[in-house]
Design an enzyme around this catalytic site. Structure first.
Site, mmCIF file in Angstrom:
data_model
loop_
_atom_site.group_PDB
_atom_site.id
_atom_site.type_symbol
_atom_site.label_atom_id
_atom_site.label_comp_id
_atom_site.label_asym_id
_atom_site.label_seq_id
_atom_site.Cartn_x
_atom_site.Cartn_y
_atom_site.Cartn_z
ATOM 1 N N LEU A 160 0.848 -1.190 0.000
ATOM 2 C CA LEU A 160 0.000 0.000 0.000
ATOM 3 C C LEU A 160 0.882 1.238 0.000
ATOM 4 C CD1 LEU A 160 -2.548 -0.952 2.835
ATOM 5 C CD2 LEU A 160 -2.849 -1.284 0.369
ATOM 6 N N HIS A 161 0.552 2.230 -0.803
ATOM 7 C CA HIS A 161 1.164 3.551 -0.656
ATOM 8 C C HIS A 161 0.310 4.588 -1.359
ATOM 9 C CE1 HIS A 161 2.790 4.125 -4.711
ATOM 10 N NE2 HIS A 161 3.438 2.980 -4.667
ATOM 11 N N GLN A 162 0.570 5.834 -1.061
ATOM 12 C CA GLN A 162 -0.251 6.909 -1.593
ATOM 13 C C GLN A 162 -0.019 7.083 -3.090
ATOM 14 O OE1 GLN A 162 0.835 10.876 -0.200
ATOM 15 N NE2 GLN A 162 2.817 10.082 0.450
ATOM 16 N N ASP A 202 5.432 3.499 2.255
ATOM 17 C CA ASP A 202 5.163 2.170 1.710
ATOM 18 C C ASP A 202 4.853 1.208 2.856
ATOM 19 O OD1 ASP A 202 5.601 3.104 -0.783
ATOM 20 O OD2 ASP A 202 7.411 1.936 -1.190
#
Length: 211
Positions: free
Chosen positions: A128-130, A180
């Site tokens: 997951l990350h922006q 991350d």
């Protein structure tokens, strides 16, 4: 439908039917079994392929599940939302399984499977990350402001989707997207991205209550 890219020659199978013989490849065989395989980056081409298959399978049998297998590094947020919205649009339950990896956009699709029908293989990896811009932005101040506003909108939409499907609080999701966040199969289950870990078809799955 465009075949996913491969570094090797795909084998073909010739079957005898009542109408004669029929030649197909592994992806066609999977589709016959109501399995859709996302094995490439999430882009406009793969999104069109996956959405077309989802809608075809719904038309074929709206009361039967569709299985979406994911092994993708992620990719375009816009392309991901096309698949995501189609998964929610079709009448069929969509069971999701991660084998290999699910990068940021692909992780959203994994989590968006029908509750109770989201799985990961033991060696799966979820990230997951922006969201970020795919290339540097150039132009006048007004143009930069437009891109900045769009990035904020995309970030808010991503947070909303993850909150909906994981049960995490908005604050937790926002904090986890700041960097991350790399999860193995067990951690992905604990996070709420999947419901169970499946060692094999003949092995009982490890549910969310298992440790």
């Amino acid at each position: 439908m465009t075949r996913p890219s491969a570094r090797h020659v795909l084998p073909e199978f010739t079957e005898r039917t009542s109408a004669g013989t029929r030649t197909s490849d592994p992806y066609s065989k999977l589709l016959q079994e109501r399995i859709v395989f996302l094995g490439t980056p999430v882009d406009e081409t793969s999104a069109n392929d996956v959405t077309a298959q989802l809608m075809y399978l719904e038309h074929q049998a709206p009361d039967r599940d569709i299985e979406l297998y994911v092994n993708s590094p992620g990719g375009s947020f816009t392309a991901m939302t096309a698949i995501y919205d189609t998964m929610r649009y079709v009448a069929c339950d969509v069971a999701t399984t991660c084998l290999g990896q699910a990068g940021p956009s692909a992780a959203v699709l994994l989590a968006a499977g029908t509750p109770g029908k989201r799985a990961a293989l033991p060696g799966a990896r979820v990230v997951l990350h922006q969201p970020a811009l795919t290339e540097p932005v150039r132009g006048q101040a007004g143009d930069l402001a437009v891109h900045a506003a769009e990035l904020v909108r995309v970030r808010a939409r991503l947070e909303e989707i993850l909150v909906r499907h994981t049960g995490r609080t908005p604050g937790q999701v926002a904090a986890d997207l700041e960097r991350d966040t790399v999860l193995d199969a067990r951690q992905a289950r604990e996070y709420g991205l999947v419901d169970r870990i499946v060692p094999g078809r003949r092995t009982p799955p490890a549910s969310s209550g298992a440790r």
